[in-house]
Design a protein around this motif. Sequence first.
Motif, PDB file in Angstrom:
ATOM      1  N   SER A   1      81.834  19.231  62.124  1.00  0.00           N
ATOM      2  CA  SER A   1      82.090  18.124  60.725  1.00  0.00           C
ATOM      3  C   SER A   1      82.652  17.025  60.711  1.00  0.00           C
ATOM      4  O   SER A   1      82.494  16.092  59.893  1.00  0.00           O
ATOM      5  CB  SER A   1      82.609  19.106  59.399  1.00  0.00           C
ATOM      6  N   SER A   2      83.971  17.007  61.431  1.00  0.00           N
ATOM      7  CA  SER A   2      84.846  15.954  61.447  1.00  0.00           C
ATOM      8  C   SER A   2      84.153  14.593  62.130  1.00  0.00           C
ATOM      9  O   SER A   2      84.450  13.492  61.976  1.00  0.00           O
ATOM     10  CB  SER A   2      86.146  15.876  62.178  1.00  0.00           C
ATOM     11  N   GLU A   3      83.041  14.852  62.980  1.00  0.00           N
ATOM     12  CA  GLU A   3      82.483  13.701  63.872  1.00  0.00           C
ATOM     13  C   GLU A   3      81.115  13.421  63.458  1.00  0.00           C
ATOM     14  O   GLU A   3      80.527  12.410  63.708  1.00  0.00           O
ATOM     15  CB  GLU A   3      82.539  13.943  65.191  1.00  0.00           C
ATOM     16  N   SER A   4      80.511  14.051  62.314  1.00  0.00           N
ATOM     17  CA  SER A   4      79.107  14.064  62.105  1.00  0.00           C
ATOM     18  C   SER A   4      78.703  13.007  61.592  1.00  0.00           C
ATOM     19  O   SER A   4      79.480  12.088  61.044  1.00  0.00           O
ATOM     20  CB  SER A   4      78.987  15.276  61.292  1.00  0.00           C
ATOM     21  N   VAL A   5      77.420  12.653  61.520  1.00  0.00           N
ATOM     22  CA  VAL A   5      76.881  11.477  60.979  1.00  0.00           C
ATOM     23  C   VAL A   5      77.141  11.492  59.346  1.00  0.00           C
ATOM     24  O   VAL A   5      76.913  10.319  58.918  1.00  0.00           O
ATOM     25  CB  VAL A   5      75.347  11.367  61.394  1.00  0.00           C
ATOM     26  N   PHE A   6      77.479  12.485  58.734  1.00  0.00           N
ATOM     27  CA  PHE A   6      77.744  12.446  57.415  1.00  0.00           C
ATOM     28  C   PHE A   6      79.326  12.216  57.371  1.00  0.00           C
ATOM     29  O   PHE A   6      79.736  12.861  56.295  1.00  0.00           O
ATOM     30  CB  PHE A   6      77.316  13.601  56.717  1.00  0.00           C
ATOM     31  N   GLN A   7      79.974  11.683  58.205  1.00  0.00           N
ATOM     32  CA  GLN A   7      81.449  11.804  57.961  1.00  0.00           C
ATOM     33  C   GLN A   7      82.120  11.004  56.811  1.00  0.00           C
ATOM     34  O   GLN A   7      82.970  11.114  56.358  1.00  0.00           O
ATOM     35  CB  GLN A   7      82.058  11.174  59.492  1.00  0.00           C
ATOM     36  N   SER A   8      81.225   9.937  56.297  1.00  0.00           N
ATOM     37  CA  SER A   8      81.809   9.141  55.322  1.00  0.00           C
ATOM     38  C   SER A   8      81.090   9.856  53.862  1.00  0.00           C
ATOM     39  O   SER A   8      81.802   9.395  52.745  1.00  0.00           O
ATOM     40  CB  SER A   8      81.497   7.790  55.470  1.00  0.00           C
ATOM     41  N   GLN A   9      80.228  10.591  53.963  1.00  0.00           N
ATOM     42  CA  GLN A   9      79.359  11.124  52.734  1.00  0.00           C
ATOM     43  C   GLN A   9      78.906  12.293  52.938  1.00  0.00           C
ATOM     44  O   GLN A   9      78.181  12.393  54.005  1.00  0.00           O
ATOM     45  CB  GLN A   9      78.387  10.081  52.094  1.00  0.00           C
ATOM     46  N   SER A  10      79.304  13.360  52.143  1.00  0.00           N
ATOM     47  CA  SER A  10      78.773  14.754  52.662  1.00  0.00           C
ATOM     48  C   SER A  10      77.333  14.892  52.166  1.00  0.00           C
ATOM     49  O   SER A  10      76.854  14.529  51.009  1.00  0.00           O
ATOM     50  CB  SER A  10      79.738  15.718  51.831  1.00  0.00           C
TER      51      SER A  10
ATOM     52  N   TYR B   1      73.313  15.626  48.179  1.00  0.00           N
ATOM     53  CA  TYR B   1      71.690  15.349  48.150  1.00  0.00           C
ATOM     54  C   TYR B   1      71.023  16.722  48.128  1.00  0.00           C
ATOM     55  O   TYR B   1      69.823  16.797  48.273  1.00  0.00           O
ATOM     56  CB  TYR B   1      71.292  14.753  49.497  1.00  0.00           C
ATOM     57  N   LEU B   2      71.735  17.716  47.971  1.00  0.00           N
ATOM     58  CA  LEU B   2      71.168  19.217  47.720  1.00  0.00           C
ATOM     59  C   LEU B   2      70.466  19.481  46.786  1.00  0.00           C
ATOM     60  O   LEU B   2      69.432  20.141  46.547  1.00  0.00           O
ATOM     61  CB  LEU B   2      72.068  20.043  48.190  1.00  0.00           C
ATOM     62  N   LYS B   3      70.730  18.919  45.598  1.00  0.00           N
ATOM     63  CA  LYS B   3      69.767  19.313  44.443  1.00  0.00           C
ATOM     64  C   LYS B   3      68.645  18.481  44.416  1.00  0.00           C
ATOM     65  O   LYS B   3      68.497  17.469  44.506  1.00  0.00           O
ATOM     66  CB  LYS B   3      70.591  18.646  43.085  1.00  0.00           C
ATOM     67  N   PRO B   4      67.575  19.595  44.594  1.00  0.00           N
ATOM     68  CA  PRO B   4      66.003  18.922  44.613  1.00  0.00           C
ATOM     69  C   PRO B   4      65.744  18.197  43.489  1.00  0.00           C
ATOM     70  O   PRO B   4      66.041  18.294  42.517  1.00  0.00           O
ATOM     71  CB  PRO B   4      65.327  20.288  44.687  1.00  0.00           C
ATOM     72  N   ALA B   5      64.888  17.113  43.637  1.00  0.00           N
ATOM     73  CA  ALA B   5      64.478  16.272  42.612  1.00  0.00           C
ATOM     74  C   ALA B   5      63.358  16.999  42.242  1.00  0.00           C
ATOM     75  O   ALA B   5      62.463  17.466  42.825  1.00  0.00           O
ATOM     76  CB  ALA B   5      63.957  15.047  43.168  1.00  0.00           C
ATOM     77  N   THR B   6      63.025  16.949  40.722  1.00  0.00           N
ATOM     78  CA  THR B   6      62.039  17.564  39.965  1.00  0.00           C
ATOM     79  C   THR B   6      61.006  16.718  39.542  1.00  0.00           C
ATOM     80  O   THR B   6      60.100  17.086  38.720  1.00  0.00           O
ATOM     81  CB  THR B   6      62.685  18.375  38.594  1.00  0.00           C
ATOM     82  N   LYS B   7      61.363  15.492  39.614  1.00  0.00           N
ATOM     83  CA  LYS B   7      60.361  14.249  39.350  1.00  0.00           C
ATOM     84  C   LYS B   7      60.626  13.120  40.173  1.00  0.00           C
ATOM     85  O   LYS B   7      61.943  12.795  40.828  1.00  0.00           O
ATOM     86  CB  LYS B   7      60.534  14.025  38.002  1.00  0.00           C
ATOM     87  N   PRO B   8      59.569  11.998  40.291  1.00  0.00           N
ATOM     88  CA  PRO B   8      59.956  11.138  41.350  1.00  0.00           C
ATOM     89  C   PRO B   8      61.190  10.049  41.083  1.00  0.00           C
ATOM     90  O   PRO B   8      61.766   9.880  41.969  1.00  0.00           O
ATOM     91  CB  PRO B   8      58.598  10.165  40.852  1.00  0.00           C
ATOM     92  N   SER B   9      61.382   9.998  39.629  1.00  0.00           N
ATOM     93  CA  SER B   9      62.452   9.086  39.294  1.00  0.00           C
ATOM     94  C   SER B   9      63.899   9.718  39.812  1.00  0.00           C
ATOM     95  O   SER B   9      64.975   8.916  40.123  1.00  0.00           O
ATOM     96  CB  SER B   9      62.499   8.899  38.129  1.00  0.00           C
ATOM     97  N   GLN B  10      63.815  10.971  40.210  1.00  0.00           N
ATOM     98  CA  GLN B  10      65.241  11.452  40.924  1.00  0.00           C
ATOM     99  C   GLN B  10      65.236  11.667  42.378  1.00  0.00           C
ATOM    100  O   GLN B  10      66.137  12.009  42.812  1.00  0.00           O
ATOM    101  CB  GLN B  10      65.498  12.967  40.249  1.00  0.00           C
ATOM    102  N   ALA B  11      64.250  11.214  42.893  1.00  0.00           N
ATOM    103  CA  ALA B  11      63.841  11.260  44.430  1.00  0.00           C
ATOM    104  C   ALA B  11      64.949  10.373  45.269  1.00  0.00           C
ATOM    105  O   ALA B  11      65.170   9.355  44.681  1.00  0.00           O
ATOM    106  CB  ALA B  11      62.401  10.966  44.816  1.00  0.00           C
ATOM    107  N   THR B  12      65.921  10.943  46.136  1.00  0.00           N
ATOM    108  CA  THR B  12      66.506  10.019  47.017  1.00  0.00           C
ATOM    109  C   THR B  12      66.005  10.495  48.480  1.00  0.00           C
ATOM    110  O   THR B  12      65.828  11.594  48.847  1.00  0.00           O
ATOM    111  CB  THR B  12      68.172  10.332  46.654  1.00  0.00           C
ATOM    112  N   PRO B  13      66.278   9.107  49.515  1.00  0.00           N
ATOM    113  CA  PRO B  13      65.912   9.285  50.672  1.00  0.00           C
ATOM    114  C   PRO B  13      67.015  10.595  51.320  1.00  0.00           C
ATOM    115  O   PRO B  13      66.752  11.116  52.342  1.00  0.00           O
ATOM    116  CB  PRO B  13      66.378   7.944  51.242  1.00  0.00           C
ATOM    117  N   GLY B  14      68.212  10.808  50.779  1.00  0.00           N
ATOM    118  CA  GLY B  14      69.014  11.841  51.293  1.00  0.00           C
ATOM    119  C   GLY B  14      68.330  13.154  51.087  1.00  0.00           C
ATOM    120  O   GLY B  14      68.935  14.075  52.103  1.00  0.00           O
ATOM    121  N   GLU B  15      67.391  13.426  50.700  1.00  0.00           N
ATOM    122  CA  GLU B  15      66.787  14.632  50.351  1.00  0.00           C
ATOM    123  C   GLU B  15      66.061  14.871  51.729  1.00  0.00           C
ATOM    124  O   GLU B  15      65.449  15.914  52.002  1.00  0.00           O
ATOM    125  CB  GLU B  15      65.894  14.785  49.250  1.00  0.00           C
TER     126      GLU B  15
END
Length: 347
Positions: A245-254, A258-272
């Motif tokens: 975890s200390s060196e991963s690609v998500f070191q600056s942002q966990s 992004y775990l909460k699933p989008a339920t409509k297009p306006s909520q979609a993020t590339p992080g998903e």
Amino acid sequence: MSGFVARVLVGSVLLAGVATGFGQAGIAPAPTPPARMYLNVEVTSAHGGPVTGLQQQDFSLFNNKAPQTISTFTEIDGSVAPTEVVLLIDVMNSQEITMSRERPELDKFLLSRDGKMAYPTTIGVLTEKGIHIQPAPSTDGKGLKEALDRYLPSVRANHLTPGFHGGEERVELSLRALSGVVAQMRQRPGRKLLLWVSPGWPVFSGPAMYLSDKQQQELYHQIASVSEMLRQARVTLYHIDPLGSSESVFQSQSYQQYLKPATKPSQATPGELALQVLATQSGGLVLGASGDIAGLIEKAVDDTKSFYEISFDPKAAEGMDEYHRLEVKVAKPGVVARTRWGYYGQP
């Protein structure tokens, strides 16, 4: 956001195919799924061990928080159920020093148990040139090691453009590879575990990200397509992070944000579409923060030793890509049930 990034994020899974060591693995459109849906449910104690001997009356299933009738229930002994493991080594998204850590650990796993794999296993290696993958699984650990010797380059040869644009290419190739591997796994019966050994691919997400309404709709559809692709192929995805975890690609942002699933297009993020998010939502695990890569792989494989399969008959959705959150609860103190997070229904 550049136009190329937008195209990568909303179109990569829909590309025509992915290069493999055995020709082209086409990404065929998924057929309409049957009405009945099946869930693999892992039940563990507070100490992390599997909980066996439960009955159907111990389980409750909720669909968008509403009680859902369980149609069938089976406790499964993973040692006799049809199960397949795909161990994918992601060279493209790794540094040379990472690969030098991984290699002896991979050999350690393949040669454990006197070289006898617990389940039929397929070796795959992802580079910027595509995926080299075995045509059929094997339980011969020594033979799998020999395949890895052939596929895994001794010297990293990543010729992708460095920096931001190189990251764009890696996102595109990673998502294409995921689609191609799952399409190949879908052809075989039973439960499948896809163990992706990688720090993860880049994720272009955050407050500075701008997507048009059309791009939001396309991104939401892609997220739904990837989720349903995994579900219909009965693939559970596991992220094995060789860095920790200390060196991963998500070191600056966990990735948790992004775990909460989008339920409509306006909520979609590339992080998903991050590897960690896809793994968690498929019912798999994100495993890291340890130099014992062989042990992490073994932990993922052990997930299939004992589990429960439940099914239910969902109602038709009212619209395209209608998200349904699933939750399984067990009426026993101190136990935790884990399964895929949900599905995207169709009319």
